[in-house]
Design a protein around this motif. Sequence first.
Motif, PDB file in Angstrom:
ATOM      1  N   ALA A  60       0.410  -1.180  -0.167  1.00  0.00           N
ATOM      2  CA  ALA A  60       0.186  -0.080   0.254  1.00  0.00           C
ATOM      3  C   ALA A  60       0.916   1.242  -0.117  1.00  0.00           C
ATOM      4  CB  ALA A  60      -1.016   0.028   1.131  1.00  0.00           C
ATOM      5  N   THR A  61       2.461   1.367   0.228  1.00  0.00           N
ATOM      6  CA  THR A  61       2.717   2.003   1.165  1.00  0.00           C
ATOM      7  C   THR A  61       3.150   2.634  -1.200  1.00  0.00           C
ATOM      8  OG1 THR A  61       3.707   1.629   2.861  1.00  0.00           O
ATOM      9  CG2 THR A  61       4.680   3.281   1.761  1.00  0.00           C
ATOM     10  N   THR A  62       3.435   1.559  -1.909  1.00  0.00           N
ATOM     11  CA  THR A  62       3.931   2.318  -3.159  1.00  0.00           C
ATOM     12  C   THR A  62       2.657   2.919  -3.997  1.00  0.00           C
ATOM     13  OG1 THR A  62       4.711   0.029  -3.203  1.00  0.00           O
ATOM     14  CG2 THR A  62       4.215   1.664  -5.181  1.00  0.00           C
ATOM     15  N   PHE A  63       1.653   3.295  -3.481  1.00  0.00           N
ATOM     16  CA  PHE A  63       0.514   3.966  -4.338  1.00  0.00           C
ATOM     17  C   PHE A  63       0.577   5.251  -2.864  1.00  0.00           C
ATOM     18  CE2 PHE A  63      -0.740  -0.288  -5.205  1.00  0.00           C
ATOM     19  CZ  PHE A  63      -0.404  -0.500  -6.284  1.00  0.00           C
ATOM     20  N   GLY A  96      -4.520 -12.290   4.434  1.00  0.00           N
ATOM     21  CA  GLY A  96      -5.101 -12.985   2.929  1.00  0.00           C
ATOM     22  C   GLY A  96      -4.326 -12.351   2.040  1.00  0.00           C
ATOM     23  N   PRO A  97      -5.196 -13.093   0.595  1.00  0.00           N
ATOM     24  CA  PRO A  97      -4.153 -12.960  -0.719  1.00  0.00           C
ATOM     25  C   PRO A  97      -4.084 -11.630  -0.817  1.00  0.00           C
ATOM     26  CG  PRO A  97      -6.547 -13.851  -0.790  1.00  0.00           C
ATOM     27  CD  PRO A  97      -5.678 -13.948   1.074  1.00  0.00           C
ATOM     28  N   LEU A  98      -2.481 -12.114  -1.426  1.00  0.00           N
ATOM     29  CA  LEU A  98      -1.724 -10.014  -1.601  1.00  0.00           C
ATOM     30  C   LEU A  98      -3.252  -9.640  -2.492  1.00  0.00           C
ATOM     31  CD1 LEU A  98       1.523 -10.568  -2.605  1.00  0.00           C
ATOM     32  CD2 LEU A  98       0.737 -10.014  -0.336  1.00  0.00           C
ATOM     33  N   MET A  99      -2.960  -7.737  -2.570  1.00  0.00           N
ATOM     34  CA  MET A  99      -3.893  -7.518  -3.284  1.00  0.00           C
ATOM     35  C   MET A  99      -3.761  -6.695  -4.562  1.00  0.00           C
ATOM     36  SD  MET A  99      -6.372  -5.113  -0.198  1.00  0.00           S
ATOM     37  CE  MET A  99      -6.696  -6.226   1.367  1.00  0.00           C
ATOM     38  N   SER A 100      -4.497  -6.723  -5.911  1.00  0.00           N
ATOM     39  CA  SER A 100      -4.557  -5.489  -6.372  1.00  0.00           C
ATOM     40  C   SER A 100      -4.002  -4.133  -6.447  1.00  0.00           C
ATOM     41  CB  SER A 100      -5.457  -6.186  -7.938  1.00  0.00           C
ATOM     42  OG  SER A 100      -6.561  -5.064  -7.032  1.00  0.00           O
ATOM     43  N   ALA A 101      -4.216  -3.157  -7.376  1.00  0.00           N
ATOM     44  CA  ALA A 101      -3.780  -2.097  -7.204  1.00  0.00           C
ATOM     45  C   ALA A 101      -5.078  -1.337  -6.733  1.00  0.00           C
ATOM     46  CB  ALA A 101      -3.563  -1.527  -8.191  1.00  0.00           C
ATOM     47  N   ALA A 102      -5.766  -1.974  -7.651  1.00  0.00           N
ATOM     48  CA  ALA A 102      -7.516  -1.343  -7.220  1.00  0.00           C
ATOM     49  C   ALA A 102      -8.404  -1.843  -5.813  1.00  0.00           C
ATOM     50  CB  ALA A 102      -8.202  -2.116  -8.694  1.00  0.00           C
ATOM     51  N   GLN A 103      -7.541  -2.911  -6.152  1.00  0.00           N
ATOM     52  CA  GLN A 103      -8.338  -3.642  -4.345  1.00  0.00           C
ATOM     53  C   GLN A 103      -7.986  -2.614  -3.274  1.00  0.00           C
ATOM     54  OE1 GLN A 103      -7.232  -7.579  -4.968  1.00  0.00           O
ATOM     55  NE2 GLN A 103      -9.335  -8.674  -5.151  1.00  0.00           N
ATOM     56  N   THR A 104      -6.564  -2.222  -3.892  1.00  0.00           N
ATOM     57  CA  THR A 104      -5.719  -1.616  -3.116  1.00  0.00           C
ATOM     58  C   THR A 104      -6.372  -0.367  -2.539  1.00  0.00           C
ATOM     59  OG1 THR A 104      -3.295  -3.057  -2.639  1.00  0.00           O
ATOM     60  CG2 THR A 104      -3.460  -0.570  -1.933  1.00  0.00           C
ATOM     61  N   ILE A 105      -6.448   0.251  -3.181  1.00  0.00           N
ATOM     62  CA  ILE A 105      -7.076   1.513  -3.212  1.00  0.00           C
ATOM     63  C   ILE A 105      -8.490   1.718  -2.438  1.00  0.00           C
ATOM     64  CG2 ILE A 105      -8.007   3.238  -4.773  1.00  0.00           C
ATOM     65  CD1 ILE A 105      -4.623   3.555  -4.618  1.00  0.00           C
ATOM     66  N   GLY A 106      -9.579   0.138  -2.943  1.00  0.00           N
ATOM     67  CA  GLY A 106     -10.760   0.455  -2.323  1.00  0.00           C
ATOM     68  C   GLY A 106     -10.585   0.019  -1.172  1.00  0.00           C
ATOM     69  N   SER A 107     -10.221  -0.561  -0.912  1.00  0.00           N
ATOM     70  CA  SER A 107      -9.884  -0.412   0.988  1.00  0.00           C
ATOM     71  C   SER A 107      -9.525   0.431   1.786  1.00  0.00           C
ATOM     72  CB  SER A 107      -8.755  -2.391   0.760  1.00  0.00           C
ATOM     73  OG  SER A 107      -9.170  -3.501   0.625  1.00  0.00           O
ATOM     74  N   LEU A 108      -8.063   1.377   0.440  1.00  0.00           N
ATOM     75  CA  LEU A 108      -7.836   2.433   1.391  1.00  0.00           C
ATOM     76  C   LEU A 108      -9.001   2.996   1.738  1.00  0.00           C
ATOM     77  CD1 LEU A 108      -4.139   2.582   0.558  1.00  0.00           C
ATOM     78  CD2 LEU A 108      -5.041   2.087   2.387  1.00  0.00           C
ATOM     79  N   TYR A 109     -10.109   3.594   0.826  1.00  0.00           N
ATOM     80  CA  TYR A 109     -10.456   4.281   0.308  1.00  0.00           C
ATOM     81  C   TYR A 109     -11.626   4.173   2.172  1.00  0.00           C
ATOM     82  CZ  TYR A 109     -15.649   6.481  -0.490  1.00  0.00           C
ATOM     83  OH  TYR A 109     -16.242   6.938  -1.001  1.00  0.00           O
ATOM     84  N   VAL A 155      -4.413  10.671  -4.478  1.00  0.00           N
ATOM     85  CA  VAL A 155      -4.304   9.347  -5.640  1.00  0.00           C
ATOM     86  C   VAL A 155      -5.102   8.728  -5.776  1.00  0.00           C
ATOM     87  CG1 VAL A 155      -3.327   7.389  -4.768  1.00  0.00           C
ATOM     88  CG2 VAL A 155      -2.429   9.038  -3.419  1.00  0.00           C
ATOM     89  N   LEU A 156      -6.527   8.930  -5.602  1.00  0.00           N
ATOM     90  CA  LEU A 156      -7.631   8.146  -5.714  1.00  0.00           C
ATOM     91  C   LEU A 156      -8.108   8.324  -6.941  1.00  0.00           C
ATOM     92  CD1 LEU A 156     -10.073   5.916  -5.455  1.00  0.00           C
ATOM     93  CD2 LEU A 156     -11.419   8.055  -4.379  1.00  0.00           C
ATOM     94  N   GLU A 157      -7.751   9.518  -7.527  1.00  0.00           N
ATOM     95  CA  GLU A 157      -8.226  10.345  -9.061  1.00  0.00           C
ATOM     96  C   GLU A 157      -6.896   9.890  -9.696  1.00  0.00           C
ATOM     97  OE1 GLU A 157     -10.784  11.084  -9.170  1.00  0.00           O
ATOM     98  OE2 GLU A 157     -11.675  11.979  -7.289  1.00  0.00           O
ATOM     99  N   ALA A 158      -5.766  10.288  -9.604  1.00  0.00           N
ATOM    100  CA  ALA A 158      -4.204   9.809 -10.240  1.00  0.00           C
ATOM    101  C   ALA A 158      -4.295   8.598 -10.999  1.00  0.00           C
ATOM    102  CB  ALA A 158      -3.451  11.015  -9.665  1.00  0.00           C
ATOM    103  N   LEU A 159      -4.439   7.462 -10.068  1.00  0.00           N
ATOM    104  CA  LEU A 159      -4.022   6.384 -10.320  1.00  0.00           C
ATOM    105  C   LEU A 159      -5.093   5.881 -11.373  1.00  0.00           C
ATOM    106  CD1 LEU A 159      -2.725   3.596  -9.301  1.00  0.00           C
ATOM    107  CD2 LEU A 159      -4.821   2.540  -8.563  1.00  0.00           C
TER     108      LEU A 159
END
Length: 216
Positions: A60-63, A96-109, A155-159
């Motif tokens: 998550a720190t990457t994003f 759990g399983p590793l999250m994709s970039a999209a899943q990471t952003i959705g969870s962070l939201y 981050v949410l808007e730019a990804l």
Amino acid sequence: MTSPDRRSRLRSATDHAHRRLDAIVNYAGFFDDCRSYAAYLDATLEAREPLERALTESGATTFFEMWPDRLIAPALRADIADVRGADPRSAPDAAGPLMSAAQTIGSLYVLEGSALGGRQLALRAYALGMGPAFGARHFARQTAIPKSWSAFLRVLEALPLDAGAENECIAAALAAFASFERAYAAVAMPPLRALRSPPPTSPRPPPALSRPSPAS
């Protein structure tokens, strides 16, 4: 694809789940007394800790470079020890399983959005005698960086996410809301408030009428 309207779509898609979660928290009376507040802490840790671990292991720190400062599970554990006088259960061995970039952003939201309401919940915890150094450490940490929400929105808007990835983002946000709903509902049903309230007294039945009924 950069979409300046992604926040609106996420909010619209998760509004019902968000409202359901708020209703459970309010209905349960988690901030009515210390016993109920302890149940709130337990449930929050149960839902939040696995998400935090999964997000950390998924990079998550990457994003969102603020992520390490947004972790509150250790503070939640300290709060539980404060309120209960005993350490909480052991942390899970693995996320759990590793999250994709999209899943990471959705969870962070979901987790970052919870900090906005956390300011109001912190005041309710303080009214119970809790504070940044005892019982409400996680609220103090969660609300310590006011600019974190605006930073996350950038981050949410730019990804770059195509339509399929954006749907994946929404699904991850809904899954995060569902995790908290399950945890809170498990300790709120039957409602804590109802368990503390005396049962209502049944009204006396009205006196019988002395005159005969029309069928007599």
